[in-house]
Design a protein around this motif. Structure first.
Motif, PDB file in Angstrom:
ATOM      1  N   UNK A 237     -11.985 -40.186  23.230  1.00  0.00           N
ATOM      2  CA  UNK A 237     -12.471 -39.348  22.131  1.00  0.00           C
ATOM      3  C   UNK A 237     -12.874 -37.959  22.610  1.00  0.00           C
ATOM      4  N   UNK A 238     -12.376 -37.581  23.796  1.00  0.00           N
ATOM      5  CA  UNK A 238     -12.623 -36.213  24.265  1.00  0.00           C
ATOM      6  C   UNK A 238     -11.368 -35.557  24.833  1.00  0.00           C
ATOM      7  N   UNK A 239     -10.251 -36.276  24.811  1.00  0.00           N
ATOM      8  CA  UNK A 239      -8.950 -35.749  25.217  1.00  0.00           C
ATOM      9  C   UNK A 239      -7.912 -36.369  24.285  1.00  0.00           C
ATOM     10  N   UNK A 240      -6.743 -35.767  24.197  1.00  0.00           N
ATOM     11  CA  UNK A 240      -5.715 -36.307  23.304  1.00  0.00           C
ATOM     12  C   UNK A 240      -4.682 -37.171  24.024  1.00  0.00           C
ATOM     13  N   UNK A 241      -4.648 -37.116  25.340  1.00  0.00           N
ATOM     14  CA  UNK A 241      -3.611 -37.780  26.125  1.00  0.00           C
ATOM     15  C   UNK A 241      -3.506 -39.282  25.842  1.00  0.00           C
ATOM     16  N   UNK A 242      -4.631 -39.999  25.791  1.00  0.00           N
ATOM     17  CA  UNK A 242      -4.588 -41.453  25.596  1.00  0.00           C
ATOM     18  C   UNK A 242      -4.076 -41.821  24.204  1.00  0.00           C
TER      19      UNK A 242
ATOM     20  N   UNK B 137      -0.620 -43.961  23.180  1.00  0.00           N
ATOM     21  CA  UNK B 137      -0.609 -45.120  22.291  1.00  0.00           C
ATOM     22  C   UNK B 137       0.303 -44.872  21.090  1.00  0.00           C
ATOM     23  N   UNK B 138       0.305 -43.671  20.555  1.00  0.00           N
ATOM     24  CA  UNK B 138       1.245 -43.327  19.477  1.00  0.00           C
ATOM     25  C   UNK B 138       2.687 -43.530  19.943  1.00  0.00           C
ATOM     26  N   UNK B 139       2.985 -43.052  21.136  1.00  0.00           N
ATOM     27  CA  UNK B 139       4.339 -43.169  21.687  1.00  0.00           C
ATOM     28  C   UNK B 139       4.736 -44.631  21.853  1.00  0.00           C
ATOM     29  N   UNK B 140       3.779 -45.469  22.270  1.00  0.00           N
ATOM     30  CA  UNK B 140       4.039 -46.901  22.410  1.00  0.00           C
ATOM     31  C   UNK B 140       4.546 -47.484  21.090  1.00  0.00           C
TER      32      UNK B 140
ATOM     33  N   UNK C  46       4.703 -38.117  12.823  1.00  0.00           N
ATOM     34  CA  UNK C  46       5.856 -38.578  12.050  1.00  0.00           C
ATOM     35  C   UNK C  46       6.067 -40.048  12.338  1.00  0.00           C
ATOM     36  N   UNK C  47       6.318 -40.848  11.294  1.00  0.00           N
ATOM     37  CA  UNK C  47       6.568 -42.278  11.527  1.00  0.00           C
ATOM     38  C   UNK C  47       7.924 -42.471  12.200  1.00  0.00           C
ATOM     39  N   UNK C  48       8.150 -43.642  12.816  1.00  0.00           N
ATOM     40  CA  UNK C  48       9.455 -43.891  13.426  1.00  0.00           C
ATOM     41  C   UNK C  48      10.530 -43.949  12.351  1.00  0.00           C
TER      42      UNK C  48
END
Length: 140
Positions: free
Chosen positions: A45-50, A54-57, A135-137
């Motif tokens: 909740x302090x960076x966007x990387x994680x 998870x979105x990419x997963x 964007x959704x898959x």
């Protein structure tokens, strides 16, 4: 899209991705843990990387850059929003929520467990700092 309630005090990022992916909090948490992402890691909740990993997963495509919030009308159809943005010891923190232009009109899906309603329309009370378009898959 349905809201997903976070089962941990600091699980808003996991819950927001779960709502976007259409899975339960438990499923998203399990996937996150396999990616070495944990709700109690303050980077969630302090960076966007994680959250991006998870979105990419879940094959959800996130915009490459965060965009400053200007207006509710300026948001895309689906976005992750950073609300309750603040600094602690020089580090930025926020609460993740999902903005969605639903067929019934725009809403914010807020995973905070203590809320009576997790589908929010009280836009004047929320103060987004920035957003990430999602964007959704293609194959859903």
């Amino acid at each position: 899209m349905k809201p997903v309630v976070q089962l941990e005090r600091t699980g808003c990022g996991i819950a927001s991705v779960a709502a976007l992916a259409g899975v339960t909090y438990t499923e998203a948490k399990r996937a996150a843990n396999r990616l070495d992402i944990f709700a109690d890691d303050s980077r969630l909740w302090s960076e966007t990387q994680h959250v991006r990993r998870l979105l990419k997963h879940y094959r959800l495509q996130a915009a490459s850059q965060e965009a400053p919030f200007v207006s509710w009308q300026g948001l895309p159809d689906v976005a992750l929003l950073a609300i309750k943005w603040h600094r602690e010891k020089g580090r930025a923190f926020w609460h993740w929520v999902v903005f969605w232009r639903s067929p019934q009109g725009p809403v914010v899906l807020d995973s905070k467990r203590t809320l009576r309603r997790h589908v929010r329309r009280d836009f004047g009370r929320m103060k987004p700092k920035w957003w990430i378009g999602v964007k959704p898959p293609r194959h859903r």
